[in-house]
Enzyme design. Structure first.
Site, PDB file in Angstrom:
ATOM      1  N   GLU A   1     -13.677 -19.002  -4.369  1.00 42.65           N
ATOM      2  CA  GLU A   1     -13.461 -19.372  -5.769  1.00 42.65           C
ATOM      3  C   GLU A   1     -13.795 -20.738  -6.059  1.00 42.65           C
ATOM      4  OE1 GLU A   1      -9.995 -18.165  -8.045  1.00 42.65           O
ATOM      5  OE2 GLU A   1     -10.452 -15.772  -6.564  1.00 42.65           O
TER       6      GLU A   1
ATOM      7  N   GLU B   1      -4.661 -15.275  -2.699  1.00 41.96           N
ATOM      8  CA  GLU B   1      -3.682 -16.746  -2.727  1.00 41.96           C
ATOM      9  C   GLU B   1      -2.328 -16.036  -3.076  1.00 41.96           C
ATOM     10  OE1 GLU B   1      -6.909 -18.945  -6.177  1.00 41.96           O
ATOM     11  OE2 GLU B   1      -5.590 -17.870  -7.127  1.00 41.96           O
TER      12      GLU B   1
END
Length: 501
Positions: free
Chosen positions: A399, A187
């Protein structure tokens, strides 16, 4: 019965059967769960482990984390890793995604000294997973930069790309014989945009004009160098797959006709971390590059605040993927700001750079985490957007999870619903949109330290008792549901309202 009538009956029956939704996932589809080092390991200063930016952030800026919580002990997975392996096996996970602490392996951040205790810890974890038939999926960097490197500029220093490459090479050299699934960096949107725009994440520096975009470029270059190291030095022998994991927000129109702001903000949040890697031409998304050049000039900067890629850098980054790894939690509806209206702060409430305001729809369910609103169709829309922009590449959801406050204890029916609804969107993407989705990873295996939210927010399929020195893990209803999905390799329908498995 006449032959024509019989044919008609058979035809109608065939239509009815074919109209039923396909609940089975494709053969080989992988189900897993995830955690990260700082969030679960604890043991922040055992042996000769070095200090990370999250150690420094939580110890010196306790007001920026709920109740001054830290990851000093967390789930104590450094000592309790066998429990994590056991519950992963109990769930029947195909893969378990975890990260390696940079400072546990390289205490100073550089490879002049490698910690033997760190090597052993991850060796034991990997071997323990493999003994249970679970594939380790390893994230090399999940936000815990060595503080020493941060003191030298961190992700704003161009030398970080080589520092990270050195770290990645060591990780590959120790573990690539057993690990086939890799994520270089988790991320970059949250590494770069969120901290530099809000100061609510480590290292706590606010600099949205310059810092966030230096960070953006350097994370892409660092990823590319690590990918090429694996590709050239390790892939010929071990045949693994490597990618970068992007946190993606789904954007929808506030009202019909708002397609332009939807596309603009999608290119800023998703495209800026994807175009350089997955597009045929590489570099920044053209529309974003042009816009930043114009805006930088109007603000008096001598050059664009979005640092230019050289031709060599474009070629270095372009094509450095084996699959697309995406993390999805929430969505926004967007529109251009009205006269006198302020947009932002980016990346949650809009974009001042693009003059775009972001909101949510009233029917989207809220959660205990202020920024997470539930919109399952957003996952399908993102998968289609990625295919449209970058072609028919493999997609791996690395995720996806539901935040609660833990009041439900083990009876987390809302997390069951969340899991069902998002897996349903995955199946629609596969069966209706022909997107090549190859895996799904629940966040998270266990409750853990959730960054600024501390231990207030719970994502775990298993509850962790943080008052117990043993950090007892207890199975929630969502774990039971997910286990059944994995066992049957199918979406398990749930009753409305949900009452039992």
């Amino acid at each position: 019965m006449a032959q024509s009538t019989l044919f008609l009956v058979i035809s109608i029956a065939t239509i009815v059967v074919s109209a039923e939704p396909t609940l089975k996932f494709p053969p080989g589809f992988k189900f897993g769960a995830a955690t990260s080092a700082y969030q679960i390991e604890g043991a922040w200063n055992v042996s000769d482990k070095g200090e990370s930016i999250w150690d420094r952030f939580t110890h010196t800026l306790p007001d920026r984390v709920y109740n001054g919580h830290t990851g000093d002990i967390a789930c104590d997975s450094y000592n309790q890793w066998k429990k994590d392996v056991q519950i992963a096996a109990e769930l029947g996970l195909h893969h378990y995604r975890f990260s390696i602490s940079w400072t546990r392996l390289l205490p100073s951040g550089t490879p002049n000294h490698i910690c033997e205790d760190g090597i052993k810890y991850y060796n034991d974890l990997i071997d323990g997973l493999l003994e249970k038939g679970i594939e380790p999926m390893v994230t090399i960097y999940h936000w815990d930069l060595p503080q020493r490197l941060q003191d030298l500029g961190g992700w704003c220093n161009p030398l970080i790309t080589d520092w990270f490459a050195d770290f990645a090479r060591i990780v590959f050299s120790i573990y690539a014989d057993r690990v086939k699934w890799w994520i270089t960096i988790n991320e970059p949107l949250i590494i770069c945009d969120f901290p530099f725009n809000t100061g609510q994440m480590a290292p706590g520096i606010i600099d949205p004009q310059i810092g966030s975009y230096l960070c953006t470029k350097h994370t892409l270059l660092a990823h590319a160098k690590a990918w090429r190291i694996y590709d050239e030095e390790f892939r010929p022998k071990f045949h693994g797959k490597v990618s970068i994991a992007n946190q993606l927000l789904a954007y929808e129109e506030t009202s019909p006709g708002d397609r332009e702001p939807v596309e603009l903000i999608s290119q800023l949040s998703t495209g800026i971390y994807s175009h350089a890697i997955y597009s045929k031409e590489g570099g920044w998304p053209p529309i974003i590059e042009k816009l930043f050049a114009e805006k930088s000039k109007t603000k008096g900067y001598p050059r664009s605040r979005l640092p230019e890629f050289t031709k060599e850098e474009i070629e270095l980054v372009r094509g450095t993927y084996d699959y697309y790894a995406l993390n999805y939690y929430t969505a926004r509806v967007v529109r251009f700001a009205r006269p006198g209206e302020e947009a932002g702060p980016w990346p949650v409430f809009g974009s001042p750079e693009l003059n775009i305001v972001a909101n949510v729809l009233p029917e989207w369910k809220t959660t205990v985490a202020d920024i997470f609103f539930i919109y399952p169709p957003g996952l399908r829309h993102l998968l289609s957007w990625l295919k449209k922009n970058y072609g028919d590449i493999q997609m791996f959801i690395t995720e996806n999870g539901y935040p609660s406050n833990g009041d439900e204890k083990l009876d987390d029916v809302e997390r069951v619903q969340f899991t069902h609804d998002h897996l349903e969107q995955v199946l629609l993407s596969i069966n209706e949109d022909d997107v090549d989705v190859i895996g799904y990873t629940a966040w998270s295996l266990i409750d853990n330290f959730e960054w600024p939210e501390g231990y207030r927010v719970k994502f775990g399929l298993y509850e962790v008792n943080f008052e117990d020195p043993e950090r007892t893990r207890t199975k929630r209803k969502s774990a039971e549901y997910y286990q059944r999905v994995i066992e049957q390799h199918a979406l398990i329908p749930i009753k409305q309202p949900y009452d039992e498995l």
